[in-house]
Every structure is written in structure tokens, then in C-alpha cells.
Design an enzyme around this catalytic site. Structure first.
Site, PDB file in Angstrom:
ATOM      1  CG  ASP A 237      29.534 -26.801 -10.394  1.00 46.78           C
ATOM      2  OD1 ASP A 237      28.684 -27.689 -10.220  1.00 46.78           O
ATOM      3  OD2 ASP A 237      30.559 -26.970 -11.069  1.00 46.78           O
ATOM      4  CG  ASP A 261      26.793 -22.391   5.617  1.00 49.74           C
ATOM      5  OD1 ASP A 261      25.955 -21.478   5.763  1.00 49.74           O
ATOM      6  OD2 ASP A 261      27.792 -22.502   6.323  1.00 49.74           O
TER       7      ASP A 261
END
Ligand code: NAD
Length: 381
Positions: A237, A261
Site C-alpha cells: 500500500d 498486477d
């Protein structure tokens, strides 16, 4: 005469727009830069085109042909969401054991970007391609087999999986981690890059993502690296914030499958969008080169899509097969055209200084630019 057979998959959707243009540009680049070399393009049937001709999306002969050729460039393949067939992209990576998805995110001067300083972005992302939550080991919420799994989880962990929940298995292995981290470090050493960052969510998923970081660090510590390469880590994050606010501090990123991804598309957006981001799926015996984007069905057959990402994937392929001069010429050709503010709709709509051209015309501009750079004019066949 040095001949090289290269496989290609045309791809679905915009594949039929961008592949022929890419093929033309790559063929010219070889002619102009590698004396005596010639490419023989060998079509491999996969996806909707294969289905129309053979009744199968991924015929066995196509897989065998790819294994034989070793280097393949592919257009995007459509995957229906929800039901329908399993992703052919994922199946190809698994069948050919292409464990490293490598994507380059280097800004091309002139490409419109939402950043104030896109020139600070120069990262290469190594995404583990075969493990994590992407293996397709999953069950619909009402599957019979799930009852047993629910009972087992209840018995061993004392936790309830809700009756209306679908379940997927996430796994990350030590061997899979070591080979992708090794590839990232070897790349950094070969290309004079100073830092490799392991991106993970190990604070929450300790035995998968946390282990990815631990095993990656262990491997780095065991390697006898002569070049000064630092290996650090960052929570996934936080990484999304870091690439935006301090892009200059990051060079090579190595991630498990799902983080990679997501990060890929975020990085693509920072340097001008999916239309300009090349990539490769590499294993020990074969490599499949493809753009980061999908088949964009909305633009299929309209001569509008940007072929840059697929053309630059071809440059990565040339490096892989040992033709770096062809790779360089392709990149110079693309940069030259974009510097003149000539581009497809995706670039032109973000910057009024651009002259909008279609897919085919963009390819013609790249060929002309390469011919000028190479100082010779080779007529197109
Ligand atoms: P997408 O990348 O196909 O398109 C998203 C949007 O990005 C498009 O609507 C378009 O605005 C833009 N875009 C993408 N490529 C472009 C290009 N070359 N030039 C200009 N604009 C471009 O993503 P999606 O719509 O989420 O997926 C469509 C299909 O592609 C799905 O079936 C998906 O599974 C598949 N897909 C395949 C691959 C692959 O083959 N490796 C990768 C991603 C998605």
C-alpha cells in the site's frame, strides 16, 4: 544470412489493428540495423482466431510450437469476466512456465502524463507470474467441495467461512520467490541499477507475502553480488504512494502476482497510459513478449489503437534474442515520432499539440523515423 524464426500471436480485439503495424516496424528495424539478418514470422493460433479456425482457443499444436520457438510476441487476448473459459493469458504463462512478468516504465519525452515530473519515472517491475491468488484454485460459494473446506477451517483455526462466500487459495512458495527475486537482482546488476525493492503485504499475510519478503532478503544475502545493489522492501500500500511522490528513489521492483498486477497499471498511468507500456513473460526456456494492455474491444477494427506498447515489447524481444541494435533503433524511432507530437487518439486527446494519426499511419511514421536514423531508405515490401 542470419535467419531467426519468431512466433507471433495476432491477438483479439485491437490485436488485428496493432499486430500488422508492429510486424512491419519490427521487420524494418531488423533490416536497418542488423546486417544480414532476417526474421521469419511464424503465426501461432491462439484465442478467438484459433477458435474460429480450429474450435479451440488454445490448440495443443500451438503450445508445442511456442515451446519449439522459444521467443514469441503476442497481441492481447480477451478473457470474459465471471464464467466462460479460463484466462488464456494465465494458462499460457503456466504452461510455458513463464514465471517472471517484466515491465518497463520509462517515460518517453512528449507523452502526456498526469505527473509534473514524469521524467523521474524509470522503473522496471518484476512480477511473479505463476503463484499467489492467480492459480485458479477457487470455488463458487455453493460448491459441494467447499463444505469440507469450511468444516476443516472451523476445526483447525476455529474460524467461520460464511456460507455465501466464494473461496480462493493463495499460495507463495520459497522456490518461486527465490527465482523471481534472483531474476530481478540479476537484471539490476546487468543494467547498472542500484536498488531492488521487494514489495509485499507481509504485515497482514505473514506466511505468504511476509515469507516472500523474508525469502527474498535471504536470497539477496546469499548471492555473491559484485555490483553495488541494495535490496530493501516496502509494504504494497505504501508503495503506491512512494511511486507517486518519490519515483526517483525506486528502480527495480519485485512483487508477488496480485500486487504486481495492480502496480503495473498504476505505473503505466504515470507515464502516459497502457498504450505505451511494453512487457515480457519470461521463463528459463521461453519468453512471451506482450503489451501491458488488453484487447480494448471498444476500439477493435477502428485503426485507432496505439501500437507503441506492442512495438516496444518487440524491442524487448530483440534484446532477448541478442539484437540490441534493433531494439535501440525501435526505441529511437518511437521517441522521434512522439517528440514531433504525432500520436494516436490516446495521446492526442490529452495534448492538443499532438497531430492525431491512426494505428497504421503511426507505424509508417515510426518506419520513416527509423530510416532517417539509420541513414538509409529501405523500401517497404
Ligand atoms: P484494456 O487494456 O483492453 O483496455 C482498457 C482501456 O485502455 C481501453 O478502453 C482503452 O481506453 C485503453 N487502451 C488499452 N490499450 C490501448 C491501446 N493500445 N491504445 C489506446 N488505448 C488503449 O483493458 P480491459 O478493458 O480491462 O480488458 C479488455 C480485455 O482484455 C479483457 O478481456 C481482459 O481480460 C483482456 N486483457 C488481456 C491482457 C493480455 O492479453 N495480456 C491484459 C489485460 C487485459
Amino acid at each position: 544470412m542470419m535467419e531467426r524464426e519468431i512466433g507471433y500471436i495476432r491477438g483479439d480485439g485491437i490485436g488485428s489493428d496493432i499486430w500488422p503495424v508492429t510486424q512491419d516496424v519490427l521487420t524494418h528495424a531488423v533490416k536497418l540495423s542488423v546486417p544480414g539478418a532476417q526474421v521469419t514470422w511464424k503465426e501461432i493460433l491462439v484465442g478467438e482466431r484459433a477458435y474460429a479456425l480450429t474450435g479451440e482457443y488454445l490448440p495443443c499444436v500451438s503450445l508445442e510450437e511456442m515451446k519449439r520457438l522459444g521467443a514469441i510476441i503476442k497481441g492481447p487476448l480477451t478473457t470474459p469476466i465471471g464464467g466462460g473459459y479460463r484466462s488464456i493469458n494465465v494458462t499460457l504463462r503456466q504452461e510455458l512456465k513463464l514465471y517472471a512478468c517484466i515491465r518497463q516504465f520509462t517515460w518517453i519525452p512528449g507523452v502526456p502524463s498526469p505527473l509534473r515530473h514524469p521524467e523521474h519515472v524509470d522503473m522496471v517491475l518484476f512480477r511473479e507470474n505463476l503463484e499467489d491468488i492467480y492459480t485458479g484454485i477457487e470455488w463458487q460459494y455453493d460448491a459441494e467441495e467447499l463444505k469440507e473446506l469450511r468444516d476443516w477451517v472451523k476445526k483447525t483455526c476455529g474460524r467461520n467461512i460464511p456460507e455465501d462466500a466464494g473461496v480462493g487459495i493463495k499460495y507463495i512458495s520459497r522456490s518461486g520467490t527465490r527465482r523471481i527475486v534472483r531474476k530481478a537482482i540479476e537484471y539490476a546488476v546487468r543494467h547498472g541499477r542500484k536498488k531492488v525493492t521487494i514489495v509485499h503485504k507481509g504485515n497482514i499475510m505473514k506466511f505468504t507475502e511476509g515469507a516472500f519478503c523474508k525469502w527474498g532478503q535471504e536470497l539477496a544475502g546469499s548471492l555473491d553480488i559484485e555490483a553495488p545493489v541494495t535490496v530493501d522492501d516496502c509494504l504494497a500500500d505504501n508503495m503506491f504512494q512512494q511511486i507517486l511522490i518519490r519515483p526517483r528513489e525506486y528502480s527495480v521492483l519485485v512483487t508477488p502476482n496480485l500486487n504486481g498486477d495492480y502496480l503495473s497499471d498504476a505505473l503505466a498511468g504515470m507515464i502516459g497510459g497502457l498504450g505505451v507500456c511494453p512487457g515480457a513473460n519470461v521463463g528459463d526456456d521461453a519468453a512471451l513478449f506482450e503489451a501491458a494492455h488488453g484487447s480494448a474491444p471498444k476500439y477493435a477494427g477502428k485503426d485507432k489503437a496505439n501500437p507503441t506498447a506492442l512495438i516496444l515489447s518487440g524491442a524487448m524481444l530483440f534484446e532477448y534474442i541478442g539484437w540490441p541494435e534493433a531494439a535501440r533503433l525501435v526505441r529511437q524511432g518511437i521517441s522521434g515520432v512522439i517528440r514531433k507530437r504525432v500520436g494516436t487518439y490516446d495521446l492526442a486527446r490529452q495534448n492538443p499539440e499532438f497531430t492525431e494519426v491512426g494505428t497504421r499511419e503511426f507505424g509508417e511514421h515510426v518506419i520513416m523515423e527509423m530510416e532517417q536514423i539509420a541513414g538509409s531508405c529501405v523500401p517497404a515490401e
